[in-house]
Design an enzyme around this catalytic site. Structure first.
Site, mmCIF file in Angstrom:
data_model
loop_
_atom_site.group_PDB
_atom_site.id
_atom_site.type_symbol
_atom_site.label_atom_id
_atom_site.label_comp_id
_atom_site.label_asym_id
_atom_site.label_seq_id
_atom_site.Cartn_x
_atom_site.Cartn_y
_atom_site.Cartn_z
ATOM 1 C CB ALA A 71 -0.935 -0.006 1.208
ATOM 2 C CD GLU A 72 2.544 3.765 3.723
ATOM 3 O OE1 GLU A 72 2.921 4.718 3.011
ATOM 4 O OE2 GLU A 72 1.777 3.917 4.695
ATOM 5 C CB SER A 73 6.684 2.073 -1.395
ATOM 6 O OG SER A 73 7.091 0.783 -0.955
ATOM 7 C CE1 TYR A 109 -1.405 3.073 3.839
ATOM 8 C CE2 TYR A 109 -2.218 2.798 6.083
ATOM 9 C CZ TYR A 109 -1.200 2.707 5.154
ATOM 10 O OH TYR A 109 0.040 2.237 5.548
#
Length: 236
Positions: free
Chosen positions: A85-87, A182
């Site tokens: 999800a982040e990168s 998120y």
């Protein structure tokens, strides 16, 4: 083991990418629409598992994930889901707000955990190192999990919006569309990656497989006699 083909060889195969899509394993894939929060990986469970099978950027850092998981008692699959999800496992990713690396850590957060810059490398540059980034990000996530025991959704929300925002919202997920999307996405990915308890327990148990030899070797003097015991093979 993931298998890929240009056509559906049998019923076990399902569509992974269409002809008008592109996939560079060093860069991840185009933003997926199967989750509330766009991520750079396929999100259907089977496709997500295949992504980890073929992604070199994941394979380069998975030992750091395992180390952090064991040291901090965080589910390995949770770290996977959060980094997707982040990168999308891009170690040089930088967000518009200045978050850096695999786990998208703000330099101020890194300073809280003892990371300092020096004349050769700034904090931002040091955060592009996968080992450093995962070490700090996993510690931060562990602290958030301990801060909100039994409420993983709040820990994940805090990772995105900050623990202060969650506390200000009365220990609830803040009314931020990005944070709400998120949290749903990370937990969806986590649940897709984490095997059910029964399967996880089965994987921890040794397996014995019965093998019976038969066929073309009969009459050549190299078949076991009918009174011979079955062959048992222990699998790790």
């Amino acid at each position: 083991m993931a298998h890929f083909a240009t056509e559906r060889t049998d019923d076990r195969y399902e569509l992974f990418y269409k002809g008008d899509e592109s996939f560079d394993t060093t860069q991840g894939v185009k933003a997926a629409s199967g989750t509330p929060y766009p991520v750079s990986a396929p999100t259907a469970p089977a496709k997500l598992l295949a992504f980890f099978d073929i992604s070199p950027s994941y394979k380069l850092v998975k030992h750091h994930l395992r180390e952090a998981s064991n040291k901090l008692s965080i589910d390995y699959e949770l770290l996977q889901a959060l980094i997707v999800a982040e990168s999308g496992f891009n170690s040089t990713a930088v967000s518009p707000k200045g978050a850096v690396g695999l786990m998208q850590i703000m330099p101020a957060t890194a300073e809280r955990y003892g990371l300092v810059g020096d004349p050769k490398n700034s904090i931002e540059q040091k955060l592009t190192d996968p080992k450093t980034n995962i070490r700090i990000g996993a510690r931060y996530l562990s602290d958030l999990i301990n801060m909100f025991p039994g409420q993983l959704d709040l820990a994940v929300a805090s990772y995105n919006a900050g623990e202060g925002a969650v506390q200000k919202a009365g220990n609830r997920i803040p009314n931020f569309k990005e944070t709400q999307a998120y949290v749903k996405t990370v937990l969806q990915l986590y649940n897709g990656l984490k095997p059910p308890a029964a399967i996880a327990e089965q994987r921890r148990q040794p397996t014995r497989v019965r093998m019976e030899l038969s066929g073309g070797a009969a009459g050549r003097g190299n078949m076991p006699s009918s009174s011979a015991p079955p062959v048992l093979v222990g699998l790790p």
